[in-house]
Design a protein around this motif. Structure first.
Motif, PDB file in Angstrom:
ATOM      1  N   THR A 105       0.844  -1.188   0.000  1.00  0.00           N
ATOM      2  CA  THR A 105       0.000   0.000   0.000  1.00  0.00           C
ATOM      3  C   THR A 105       0.880   1.239   0.000  1.00  0.00           C
ATOM      4  N   MET A 106       0.350   2.302  -0.598  1.00  0.00           N
ATOM      5  CA  MET A 106       1.123   3.530  -0.726  1.00  0.00           C
ATOM      6  C   MET A 106       0.245   4.694  -0.296  1.00  0.00           C
ATOM      7  N   LEU A 107       0.828   5.610   0.456  1.00  0.00           N
ATOM      8  CA  LEU A 107       0.106   6.813   0.876  1.00  0.00           C
ATOM      9  C   LEU A 107       0.377   7.899  -0.140  1.00  0.00           C
ATOM     10  N   ALA A 108      -0.667   8.582  -0.565  1.00  0.00           N
ATOM     11  CA  ALA A 108      -0.443   9.541  -1.624  1.00  0.00           C
ATOM     12  C   ALA A 108      -1.119  10.865  -1.335  1.00  0.00           C
ATOM     13  N   LEU A 109      -0.477  11.915  -1.829  1.00  0.00           N
ATOM     14  CA  LEU A 109      -1.026  13.259  -1.698  1.00  0.00           C
ATOM     15  C   LEU A 109      -1.501  13.695  -3.074  1.00  0.00           C
ATOM     16  N   ALA A 110      -2.792  13.998  -3.195  1.00  0.00           N
ATOM     17  CA  ALA A 110      -3.307  14.535  -4.461  1.00  0.00           C
ATOM     18  C   ALA A 110      -4.435  15.487  -4.112  1.00  0.00           C
ATOM     19  N   LYS A 111      -4.612  16.511  -4.953  1.00  0.00           N
ATOM     20  CA  LYS A 111      -5.653  17.498  -4.636  1.00  0.00           C
ATOM     21  C   LYS A 111      -6.877  17.348  -5.522  1.00  0.00           C
ATOM     22  N   THR A 112      -6.706  16.651  -6.631  1.00  0.00           N
ATOM     23  CA  THR A 112      -7.827  16.529  -7.572  1.00  0.00           C
ATOM     24  C   THR A 112      -7.924  15.091  -8.085  1.00  0.00           C
ATOM     25  N   PRO A 113      -9.085  14.708  -8.590  1.00  0.00           N
ATOM     26  CA  PRO A 113      -9.202  13.365  -9.188  1.00  0.00           C
ATOM     27  C   PRO A 113      -8.216  13.173 -10.347  1.00  0.00           C
ATOM     28  N   GLU A 114      -7.906  14.254 -11.065  1.00  0.00           N
ATOM     29  CA  GLU A 114      -6.958  14.132 -12.189  1.00  0.00           C
ATOM     30  C   GLU A 114      -5.577  13.724 -11.669  1.00  0.00           C
ATOM     31  N   GLN A 115      -5.159  14.394 -10.580  1.00  0.00           N
ATOM     32  CA  GLN A 115      -3.846  14.047 -10.004  1.00  0.00           C
ATOM     33  C   GLN A 115      -3.851  12.613  -9.478  1.00  0.00           C
ATOM     34  N   MET A 116      -4.982  12.207  -8.902  1.00  0.00           N
ATOM     35  CA  MET A 116      -5.077  10.839  -8.383  1.00  0.00           C
ATOM     36  C   MET A 116      -4.937   9.837  -9.530  1.00  0.00           C
ATOM     37  N   LYS A 117      -5.641  10.136 -10.616  1.00  0.00           N
ATOM     38  CA  LYS A 117      -5.627   9.235 -11.774  1.00  0.00           C
ATOM     39  C   LYS A 117      -4.214   9.134 -12.357  1.00  0.00           C
ATOM     40  N   ALA A 118      -3.556  10.301 -12.455  1.00  0.00           N
ATOM     41  CA  ALA A 118      -2.202  10.312 -13.038  1.00  0.00           C
ATOM     42  C   ALA A 118      -1.253   9.480 -12.178  1.00  0.00           C
ATOM     43  N   LEU A 119      -1.375   9.586 -10.859  1.00  0.00           N
ATOM     44  CA  LEU A 119      -0.497   8.802  -9.981  1.00  0.00           C
ATOM     45  C   LEU A 119      -0.785   7.305 -10.140  1.00  0.00           C
ATOM     46  N   LEU A 153       4.730  -0.707 -11.522  1.00  0.00           N
ATOM     47  CA  LEU A 153       4.514  -2.055 -10.977  1.00  0.00           C
ATOM     48  C   LEU A 153       4.792  -3.106 -12.049  1.00  0.00           C
ATOM     49  N   ILE A 154       4.291  -2.867 -13.241  1.00  0.00           N
ATOM     50  CA  ILE A 154       4.487  -3.826 -14.333  1.00  0.00           C
ATOM     51  C   ILE A 154       5.981  -3.937 -14.658  1.00  0.00           C
ATOM     52  N   GLU A 155       6.657  -2.770 -14.676  1.00  0.00           N
ATOM     53  CA  GLU A 155       8.109  -2.764 -14.920  1.00  0.00           C
ATOM     54  C   GLU A 155       8.854  -3.640 -13.911  1.00  0.00           C
ATOM     55  N   HIS A 156       8.359  -3.656 -12.679  1.00  0.00           N
ATOM     56  CA  HIS A 156       9.030  -4.449 -11.636  1.00  0.00           C
ATOM     57  C   HIS A 156       8.435  -5.857 -11.513  1.00  0.00           C
ATOM     58  N   GLY A 157       7.685  -6.271 -12.534  1.00  0.00           N
ATOM     59  CA  GLY A 157       7.187  -7.650 -12.566  1.00  0.00           C
ATOM     60  C   GLY A 157       6.012  -7.901 -11.638  1.00  0.00           C
ATOM     61  N   ARG A 158       5.310  -6.829 -11.254  1.00  0.00           N
ATOM     62  CA  ARG A 158       4.147  -7.021 -10.384  1.00  0.00           C
ATOM     63  C   ARG A 158       2.878  -6.586 -11.130  1.00  0.00           C
ATOM     64  N   LYS A 159       1.733  -6.817 -10.474  1.00  0.00           N
ATOM     65  CA  LYS A 159       0.467  -6.453 -11.121  1.00  0.00           C
ATOM     66  C   LYS A 159      -0.079  -5.171 -10.480  1.00  0.00           C
ATOM     67  N   PRO A 160      -0.796  -4.340 -11.243  1.00  0.00           N
ATOM     68  CA  PRO A 160      -1.357  -3.109 -10.662  1.00  0.00           C
ATOM     69  C   PRO A 160      -2.161  -3.373  -9.388  1.00  0.00           C
ATOM     70  N   GLN A 161      -2.884  -4.477  -9.358  1.00  0.00           N
ATOM     71  CA  GLN A 161      -3.722  -4.723  -8.159  1.00  0.00           C
ATOM     72  C   GLN A 161      -2.911  -5.141  -6.922  1.00  0.00           C
ATOM     73  N   ASP A 162      -1.589  -5.324  -7.096  1.00  0.00           N
ATOM     74  CA  ASP A 162      -0.750  -5.685  -5.939  1.00  0.00           C
ATOM     75  C   ASP A 162      -0.498  -4.499  -5.019  1.00  0.00           C
ATOM     76  N   LEU A 163      -0.768  -3.283  -5.491  1.00  0.00           N
ATOM     77  CA  LEU A 163      -0.507  -2.086  -4.681  1.00  0.00           C
ATOM     78  C   LEU A 163      -1.790  -1.274  -4.516  1.00  0.00           C
ATOM     79  N   LYS A 164      -2.190  -1.073  -3.268  1.00  0.00           N
ATOM     80  CA  LYS A 164      -3.389  -0.279  -3.001  1.00  0.00           C
ATOM     81  C   LYS A 164      -2.952   1.149  -2.659  1.00  0.00           C
ATOM     82  N   ILE A 165      -3.449   2.111  -3.427  1.00  0.00           N
ATOM     83  CA  ILE A 165      -3.057   3.511  -3.192  1.00  0.00           C
ATOM     84  C   ILE A 165      -4.138   4.204  -2.365  1.00  0.00           C
ATOM     85  N   LEU A 166      -3.714   4.740  -1.224  1.00  0.00           N
ATOM     86  CA  LEU A 166      -4.645   5.446  -0.339  1.00  0.00           C
ATOM     87  C   LEU A 166      -4.336   6.940  -0.384  1.00  0.00           C
ATOM     88  N   PHE A 167      -5.350   7.722  -0.660  1.00  0.00           N
ATOM     89  CA  PHE A 167      -5.157   9.174  -0.798  1.00  0.00           C
ATOM     90  C   PHE A 167      -5.533   9.902   0.491  1.00  0.00           C
TER      91      PHE A 167
END
Ligand SMILES: Cc1cc2nc3c(=O)[nH]c(=O)nc-3n(C[C@H](O)[C@H](O)[C@H](O)COP(=O)(O)O)c2cc1C
Length: 435
Positions: free
Chosen positions: A238-252, A260-274
């Motif tokens: 899980t990752m803690l993230a700072l974003a002010k808008t849905p656009e910034q959240m989406k970009a992150l 994640l894919i570059e490091h051989g993992r799947k997007p669903q392996d990391l839960k991002i909490l804003f």
């Protein structure tokens, strides 16, 4: 449906201790009762996790003095959060408890062992927030003359996580025999030294305790810079993230999916909490009125001083904001601390005064204002638009705010089917990864 966490931003330290609704916090902050109340309330409300910040220092960047720090109790005094974890776990059954450890404070062996011990004590409900520490003062408490440069801190943290992970894997899953007749407790051929030798750490292993219920405690990461993101992409759940808008959240989210894919993992392996700060009221008008009062109070000299102190801290002890004229330009130095946070604060500040910055909008992520029902609807809309995994709520910690969020906001979120209505699994990891 999304996840909810609570960010205990001043760790096992002083929560609001003067002013309305602060009870006896001035003397009782060292005791577990407030934190136990918080954690049981969060569990009742359907929160997935409590997240406990930590830093080990008494800051003196602002005004080159500890005066402001100790006048208001800013990040100090603070107790060690690790011994608090079993007390919180003992009072609850399901919620995950994440405690912070810094890669410059803990040798990897000690961290790996301590976390596995907590995993046993909590029956698989612990997580570790891996940080690199923000200020020189922390580094100087742990044998260094000053803190490493940002890039090197993260290179070291990556190696640190590698050692910790290898130690967690140093006992094979079927190493325990538990044969009371022969007798044979463990199969020694399934327990392996790691013989790690890197640039920063050297560790023989194996770990001298057996794997806990999660084997690998949940790993969290909070830095949002590029090296911070890579650290999360390689090691974190899980990752803690700072974003002010849905656009910034989406970009992150998109950027993290790629990493994640570059490091051989799947997007669903990391839960991002804003990060999200709630301003609740019985009605929308009352909530707005409370927010307006809070906004106006930013102009109080105490609050200006506290914010400038905070900016000095975020710079990693590099910029003393006290040195600058309040009605002059904002110094543009990012520093060597929380670089993403510093950048967010300084963005667009070239043409405003330092007073404007000190009294302007906060940069701790999103702000929601409204009645429980209105806020629940807003949070649902933002999450649907941004495709994040959840919010990390960051209110001041008083028993009043705990009640407002847990008994006001959370039921409104549940009524809309936005948060969980129970825990299907035993361990934190399984519940976190459930959807
Ligand atoms: C939401 C959040 C929580 C954090 N919690 C801690 C903490 O408990 N202790 C600590 O030393 N640093 C903490 N940090 C700092 C980060 O872990 C990281 O080391 C720092 O922000 C550098 O970030 P950068 O990658 O944005 O430059 C936190 C940062 C954020 C944004």
């Amino acid at each position: 449906m999304f996840r909810l966490g609570w960010f205990l931003g001043n760790g096992f330290g002083m929560q609001p201790w003067y002013g309305n609704w602060t009870g006896r916090a001035v003397t009782e902050w060292t005791q577990p009762s407030m934190y136990v109340d918080l954690t049981t309330s969060l569990e009742r409300a359907g929160f997935d996790l409590l997240f406990i910040e930590d830093t080990s220092m008494v800051e003196d960047t602002y005004g080159s003095s500890m005066e402001t720090t100790l006048k208001y109790g800013l990040m100090a005094p603070k107790n060690d959060p690790i011994p608090l974890v079993p007390l919180l776990a003992q009072a609850t059954e399901h919620i995950g408890i994440v405690a912070t450890m810094s890669t410059i404070q803990y040798p990897p062996y000690l961290a790996a062992r301590s976390m596995v011990t907590l995993d046993h004590l909590t029956k698989g409900r612990v997580g570790i927030n891996v940080v690199t520490s923000v200020s020189h003062r922390v580094a100087q408490n742990f044998g260094l003359d000053k803190h490493f440069e940002h890039a090197e801190r993260y290179a070291m943290a990556d190696e640190w996580m590698e050692v910790v992970s290898q130690l967690w894997d140093s006992w094979e899953p079927d190493a325990l025999v538990h044969d009371t007749e022969t007798p044979r407790y463990a199969d020694h051929t399934k327990v392996h030294p790691i013989d790690f030798e890197g640039k920063y750490f050297k560790c023989r292993g194996p770990l001298n305790t057996i794997p806990g219920p999660q084997r690998r405690p949940v790993v969290a990461q909070a830095g949002n810079s590029h090296p911070g993101r890579d650290l999360a992409a390689r090691h974190a759940d899980t990752m803690l993230a700072l974003a002010k808008t849905p656009e910034q959240m989406k970009a992150l989210r998109q950027d993290m999916d790629r990493r994640l894919i570059e490091h051989g993992r799947k997007p669903q392996d990391l839960k991002i909490l804003f990060m999200a700060t709630p301003y609740l009221g019985d009605t929308d008008a009352e909530a707005q009125e409370r927010f307006n009062r809070f906004d106006k109070a930013k102009h109080d000299p105490d609050n200006i001083e506290k914010r400038l102190w905070y900016l000095s801290y975020v710079s990693g002890g590099v910029v003393d904001y006290r040195k600058y004229d309040l009605d002059g330009p904002v110094p543009q130095e990012i520093g060597n601390g929380e670089t993403t946070t510093a950048k967010a604060w300084l963005e667009g500040s070239e043409n405003i005064t330092l007073r404007d910055l000190a009294t302007g909008p906060a940069n701790y992520g999103m702000e929601f204002v409204g009645s429980p029902d209105t806020m629940a609807a807003q949070m649902g809309e933002v999450m649907a638009e941004a495709g994040g995994d959840g919010f990390l709520m960051y209110p001041d910690v008083t028993r009043r705010s705990i009640m407002e969020v847990c008994d006001g906001l959370a039921p409104a979120l549940r009524k809309r089917g936005l948060i969980r209505d129970g825990f299907a699994h035993k361990t934190f990891r399984e519940n976190l990864m459930d959807f």
